[in-house]
Design an enzyme around this catalytic site. Structure first.
Site, PDB file in Angstrom:
ATOM      1  N   SER A 147      44.755  35.190  42.874  1.00  0.00           N
ATOM      2  CA  SER A 147      44.332  35.047  44.326  1.00  0.00           C
ATOM      3  C   SER A 147      45.335  34.384  44.303  1.00  0.00           C
ATOM      4  O   SER A 147      46.778  33.266  45.011  1.00  0.00           O
ATOM      5  CB  SER A 147      43.027  35.148  44.619  1.00  0.00           C
ATOM      6  N   ASP A 201      41.353  46.680  43.097  1.00  0.00           N
ATOM      7  CA  ASP A 201      41.611  45.180  43.302  1.00  0.00           C
ATOM      8  C   ASP A 201      42.162  46.304  44.747  1.00  0.00           C
ATOM      9  O   ASP A 201      43.533  46.984  44.581  1.00  0.00           O
ATOM     10  CB  ASP A 201      42.546  45.057  43.310  1.00  0.00           C
ATOM     11  N   HIS A 259      38.898  42.608  43.274  1.00  0.00           N
ATOM     12  CA  HIS A 259      39.657  41.605  43.391  1.00  0.00           C
ATOM     13  C   HIS A 259      39.335  40.241  43.068  1.00  0.00           C
ATOM     14  O   HIS A 259      39.851  39.781  41.780  1.00  0.00           O
ATOM     15  CB  HIS A 259      39.686  40.814  45.292  1.00  0.00           C
TER      16      HIS A 259
HETATM   17  N1  LIG Z   1      36.031  34.264  45.915  1.00  0.00           N
HETATM   18  C1  LIG Z   1      36.955  34.017  46.024  1.00  0.00           C
HETATM   19  C2  LIG Z   1      38.046  34.905  46.266  1.00  0.00           C
HETATM   20  C3  LIG Z   1      38.915  34.765  47.197  1.00  0.00           C
HETATM   21  O1  LIG Z   1      40.595  34.946  45.965  1.00  0.00           O
HETATM   22  C4  LIG Z   1      37.078  33.254  46.626  1.00  0.00           C
HETATM   23  O2  LIG Z   1      35.988  32.396  47.025  1.00  0.00           O
HETATM   24  O3  LIG Z   1      37.920  32.240  46.112  1.00  0.00           O
END
Ligand SMILES: N[C@@H](CCO)C(=O)O
Ligand SMILES: CC(=O)SCCNC(=O)CCNC(=O)[C@H](O)C(C)(C)COP(=O)(O)OP(=O)(O)OC[C@H]1O[C@@H](n2cnc3c(N)ncnc32)[C@H](O)[C@@H]1OP(=O)(O)O
EC number: 2.3.1.31
Length: 399
Positions: free
Chosen positions: A173, A348, A378
């Site tokens: 991410s 995702d 995701h």
């Molecule tokens: N759940 C993750 C998702 C963000 O990619 C976070 O809070 O960082």
């Protein structure tokens, strides 16, 4: 209303174990890890022209750096992640628990693993809640920072720690965006780069979801333009931002299967009554999915700073490896000697697998997108630790 307690981890200048040029810190680290440390990197000129006069980068590390400084692995955390990848000697599980440690995929008998808190964050690195030169928290005065600024700060940290190059830089991410930016900004210092559930530039839809989150915080009356540290924190806005974000982190199918239209235990959302909501809850009579989102919001509000949420979200909105570097292919060609692993979560709907395909196709050489199977969307890059580990083992860490 009382000021909610915000546990933001160790603050930048207090509670971190400071690393100085004189300290034999790498020998002291040993195998354990799990201790929050920090380095002062001095002033940092920002991509958009601003200046932070005195910057701290906080990190955790596991294993021992070799004498040549060449066995290091950098793991980059996601938007609200911390430096705590692995339990190490601490009591708390890390967010990729089982991936890093003696005998694990990233074997700390061989590798020295480090995770640094993003610039602007609230887990030890300089951010809006840090104290500025004038003795008060930056708050609204904290400058706009980009993913590239954080990478530059992390490079200065690596210089200070004697890390000449990284065996691998790995992230999911926003961590994937940071990993990719590392490979393109400092290709001579990155041998391998894993970009998981991330893409080359934030898309219109990702920016749109982010805008709604930022506005939720800014429109909280307690936000006070960002100068709320002496007063009540904008927890309602931060909680709403998390709810919006969390929906994008999970799949429609998972929510349907898991919650459906069920009512939360003991509550009746179709009773017709309009009862006032309780603090931290969307309303008193809820569907189960509402209760779940209330819980996710409550948890984030208890551990994250609203200003940091805005700063980091805006940094991610700015993510674009092509800025000032020509076309995507031209930008990526800078990293022609870096070995890449591109992976996507099949369900995702925030960072679509097609966007990983686009990145892989534009990278120099042959690159196939590796699939992480998860029904949840995701967040699969966080929950499918074994699958992520298997991909890393096959590509970067053969036994
Ligand atoms: N759940 C993750 C998702 C963000 O990619 C976070 O809070 O960082
Ligand atoms: C403290 C730190 O340093 S955190 C930093 C590291 N974290 C990160 O980087 C990512 C942040 N975390 C996350 O995004 C998520 O927590 C994830 C992705 C890791 C967790 O995903 P999952 O394991 O799938 O958890 P899931 O979404 O099912 O949530 C489970 C929680 O919802 C709660 N829940 C489930 N249904 C309901 C409901 N109907 N009502 C209320 N709560 C509910 C569970 O009780 C559980 O609570 P808990 O987390 O307090 O134990």
């Amino acid at each position: 209303m009382a000021t909610p307690k915000i546990d933001m981890g160790a603050p930048a200048t207090d509670g971190c174990e400071p690393v100085t040029a004189e300290s034999s810190w790498s020998a002291a680290v040993g195998q354990g890890g799990g201790v929050l440390r920090s380095v002062q990197i001095g002033a940092l000129e920002l991509e958009t022209g601003g200046l932070l006069t005195s910057v701290t980068v906080a990190f955790e590390c596991w294993g021992t750096l070799n004498a040549a400084g060449t066995n290091a692995v950098l793991i980059q955390h996601a938007l609200t992640g911390s430096t705590h990848v692995s339990r190490g000697d601490s009591e708390e599980d890390g967010w990729w628990e089982g991936l890093v440690g003696p005998g694990e995929v990233i074997d700390t008998n061989k590798y020295f693993v480090l995770c640094a808190n993003m610039l602007g964050g609230c887990y030890g690195s300089t951010g809006p809640s840090s104290i500025g030169d004038d003795g008060v928290p930056y708050g609204s005065r904290f400058p706009f920072v980009t993913i590239r600024d954080s990478v530059n700060a992390e490079a200065k940290m690596a210089d200070r720690l004697g890390i000449t190059s990284w065996h691998a830089v790995i992230g999911g991410s926003m961590g994937g965006a940071r990993a990719l930016e590392w490979a393109i900004t400092f290709p001579e210092r990155v041998h391998r780069c894993a970009v998981v559930a991330a893409c080359a530039a934030s898309t219109a839809e990702q920016i749109a979801f982010a805008q709604a989150q930022v506005l939720a915080i800014r429109q909280d009356p307690n936000f006070a333009g960002g100068d709320y540290y002496d007063d009540v924190a904008p927890t309602a806005g931060l909680g709403l931002a998390r709810r919006i974000a969390h929906i994008t982190y999970r799949s429609e199918a998972e929510m349907g299967q898991r919650f459906g239209r069920a009512a939360q235990d003991g509550e009746n959302p179709v009773s017709g009554k309009r009862l006032p909501s309780k603090p931290g809850r969307s309303r008193t009579e809820r569907y189960r999915v509402e209760s779940y989102l209330d819980h996710q919001a409550h948890k984030l509000v208890g551990r994250f700073d609203a200003n940091s949420y805005i700063v980091i979200t805006e940094a991610l909105m700015s993510h674009d490896v092509t800025r000032g570097r020509g076309t995507l292919k031209e930008a990526l060609y800078r990293a022609q000697d870096v070995e890449f692993l591109v992976a996507a979560v099949n369900s995702d709907r925030l960072y679509f697998p097609a966007q990983s395909e686009e990145l892989a196709a534009a990278l120099p050489g042959e690159n196939t997108v590796r699939r992480i199977d998860s029904p949840i969307g995701h967040d699969g890059f966080l929950t499918e630790v074994e699958a992520v580990g298997n991909l890393l083992k096959a590509s970067f860490f053969p036994v």
